[in-house]
Scaffold this motif. Structure first.
Motif, PDB file in Angstrom:
ATOM      1  N   ILE A  81       1.838   1.356  10.765  1.00  0.00           N
ATOM      2  CA  ILE A  81       2.296   2.672  10.326  1.00  0.00           C
ATOM      3  C   ILE A  81       1.098   3.608  10.267  1.00  0.00           C
ATOM      4  O   ILE A  81       0.062   3.274   9.699  1.00  0.00           O
ATOM      5  N   LYS A  82       1.267   4.782  10.866  1.00  0.00           N
ATOM      6  CA  LYS A  82       0.219   5.807  10.781  1.00  0.00           C
ATOM      7  C   LYS A  82       0.635   6.804   9.717  1.00  0.00           C
ATOM      8  O   LYS A  82       1.682   7.454   9.828  1.00  0.00           O
ATOM      9  N   TRP A  83      -0.175   6.890   8.663  1.00  0.00           N
ATOM     10  CA  TRP A  83       0.184   7.750   7.543  1.00  0.00           C
ATOM     11  C   TRP A  83      -0.155   9.200   7.847  1.00  0.00           C
ATOM     12  O   TRP A  83      -1.212   9.521   8.386  1.00  0.00           O
ATOM     13  N   ILE A  84       0.776  10.103   7.509  1.00  0.00           N
ATOM     14  CA  ILE A  84       0.594  11.535   7.727  1.00  0.00           C
ATOM     15  C   ILE A  84      -0.023  12.134   6.470  1.00  0.00           C
ATOM     16  O   ILE A  84       0.545  12.036   5.378  1.00  0.00           O
ATOM     17  N   LYS A  85      -1.163  12.745   6.633  1.00  0.00           N
ATOM     18  CA  LYS A  85      -1.830  13.344   5.490  1.00  0.00           C
ATOM     19  C   LYS A  85      -1.189  14.691   5.158  1.00  0.00           C
ATOM     20  O   LYS A  85      -0.855  15.477   6.049  1.00  0.00           O
ATOM     21  N   SER A  86      -1.008  14.958   3.861  1.00  0.00           N
ATOM     22  CA  SER A  86      -0.481  16.248   3.425  1.00  0.00           C
ATOM     23  C   SER A  86      -1.567  17.307   3.568  1.00  0.00           C
ATOM     24  O   SER A  86      -2.750  17.003   3.750  1.00  0.00           O
ATOM     25  N   GLU A 134       0.820  -1.204   0.000  1.00  0.00           N
ATOM     26  CA  GLU A 134       0.000   0.000   0.000  1.00  0.00           C
ATOM     27  C   GLU A 134       0.856   1.257   0.000  1.00  0.00           C
ATOM     28  O   GLU A 134       1.976   1.283   0.511  1.00  0.00           O
ATOM     29  N   ASN A 135       0.291   2.342  -0.559  1.00  0.00           N
ATOM     30  CA  ASN A 135       0.909   3.673  -0.545  1.00  0.00           C
ATOM     31  C   ASN A 135       2.322   3.673  -1.125  1.00  0.00           C
ATOM     32  O   ASN A 135       3.235   4.301  -0.587  1.00  0.00           O
TER      33      ASN A 135
END
Length: 451
Positions: A438-443, A156-157
């Motif tokens: 993992i915690k994804w950081i939003k832009s 993912e990502n």
């Protein structure tokens, strides 16, 4: 048709240059090679030598035309014969251009096909299906679900990092990849294969000579920027580098067959919208262990080596506890270089399908003529060799088959006994005690979209 002109054409194309002779020392301590004769380059470049005798014989016209049509390949025997007629009758300054066009058209025509394949139509012939499909009391999971639950895979990502169809193998799954490689290489070396480390960058001419298109819009070959790097491509399989090793050389008959193996990354610009091919089933880069063989130009020799390669594949996959089917592939599945090709499809329970994990091909003299690889005997008689190739282990799909076949009801996976020595005795892929998330950081742009 003027046979005299045709023979003159052939002599022009294969006339050796005496300006360069390169001697090669011992290929490997396991094989005693005659270093003064083993590899004799005729020049720094090389000339492909199609079988003009066969192609220009009117008696073969219908057979060649039917073969091209059945294999759904490129090439036109009609155009070849037209060019040959023009070449033989031409007295003008464009004779050299006609010769180039004639050669180019000859190289487009695919290899001959094994006679047995004509009876198959468009359907592969199932040679054997050893073993049984696993029978569980629970619904089997797909590879992606198994590996994600075990914290061993990320797909993912990755679009902004590596592009589509890529992946990270993590911890024990990355170790399992290495175990598969070492297990396979060990098995091949015990069977007399010589291990090579091969380049991943090859000239497009080498790749084309092995039978893979590099120039069409739908090519699967990645090319480097020509402005800076010239006509260089990323290799799609170690087969190409192994075949290219002998380009423009004469190999003593006494040293044949030569069995080679290599571990390499494979780069393929493949696309697929088929749901069953999601995840790591069809990716743009992966690791593969490849077998490659060079035999004399006798049909019996290359047939025997193909049979040996398939037997090795069956032995490897059976030792991993996989259920599979062996297929003798129909004409339209051969590609340009193969005279005959066998595929092995492993049962993938989570996907409820057989998926291809290996192939093995006898290319007879198709690649040898395009790379100008010949054998030479004690009387200095030369003949084009035959080449054979086969997949020993394509890592991603083998991992899919392994995890889906050996999964347990609690989500863990039993590791086949033959791989455990390469994993310090590890017997299972176990559920993680502390899952890593993992915690994804939003832009800011993403936050504005969602607000």
């Amino acid at each position: 048709m003027s046979l005299r002109c045709l023979l003159c054409l052939k002599k022009t194309m294969i006339r050796p240059s005496m300006s360069r002779n390169v001697q090669l020392g011992k290929l490997c301590s396991r094989i005693k090679l005659c270093s003064s004769q083993f590899r004799q380059f005729t020049s720094q470049s090389w000339e492909p030598v199609p079988d003009f005798d066969y192609l220009s014989d009117p008696k073969n016209y219908q057979t060649i035309e039917s073969n091209i049509k059945s294999r759904k390949g490129t090439g036109s025997i009609e155009l070849f014969m037209e060019l040959l007629s023009k070449f033989n009758s031409s007295q003008s300054a464009d004779k050299m251009e006609l010769k180039k066009a004639l050669l180019a058209e000859a190289l487009k025509i695919p290899n001959n096909s094994h006679p047995r394949l004509h009876a198959y139509g468009d359907t592969p012939h199932v040679v054997e299906t050893p073993g049984e499909k696993p029978n569980w009391s629970f619904k089997p999971l797909e590879f992606h679900s198994i590996a994600k639950d075990l914290d061993l895979l990320r797909t993912e990502n990755l679009g902004n990092l590596t592009g589509p169809r890529s992946y990270y193998l993590i911890k024990e799954l990355a170790q399992l990849e290495q175990a598969l490689i070492h297990f396979t290489v060990d098995a091949l070396e015990k069977k007399g294969f010589i291990l090579y480390s091969v380049p991943d960058l090859l000239h497009s001419r080498l790749i084309e000579s092995c039978g893979m298109d590099t120039k069409s819009e739908r090519t699967q070959v990645y090319k480097l920027e020509p402005k800076f790097y010239g006509d260089i491509c990323l290799s799609g399989t170690a087969e190409m580098a192994l075949a290219s090793y002998f380009t423009g050389s004469a190999v003593p008959v006494s040293e044949l067959p030569i069995k080679m193996a290599a571990v390499s990354r494979c780069y393929r610009a493949e696309t697929s919208n088929v749901q069953e091919e999601r995840g790591i089933y069809r990716v743009h880069q992966f690791t593969k262990v490849e077998m490659f063989g060079v035999t004399s130009g006798e049909a019996a020799a290359s047939d025997a080596l193909l049979e040996e390669f398939v037997a090795i594949q069956k032995e490897l996959f059976s030792s991993l506890g996989l259920h599979y089917q062996l297929l003798d592939m129909p004409l339209h599945e051969l590609g340009a270089p193969a005279y005959r090709k066998f595929d092995i499809e492993a049962w993938m329970p989570g996907r409820n399908m057989y998926g291809e994990i290996s192939s093995a091909s006898n290319c007879t003299d198709y690649q040898a003529r395009r790379l100008n690889i010949q054998s030479i005997d004690s009387s200095d008689t030369r003949r084009f060799v035959h080449t054979v190739n086969g997949t020993a282990c394509a890592v991603p799909r083998t991992l899919i088959a392994l995890l889906e076949t050996h999964q347990q009801s609690n989500g863990e996976v039993i590791i086949p006994a033959v791989l455990q020595p390469y994993l310090n005795g590890m017997e299972r892929l176990r559920n993680p005690t502390q899952p890593f998330k993992i915690k994804w950081i939003k832009s800011k742009a993403q936050k504005n979209k969602t607000s």
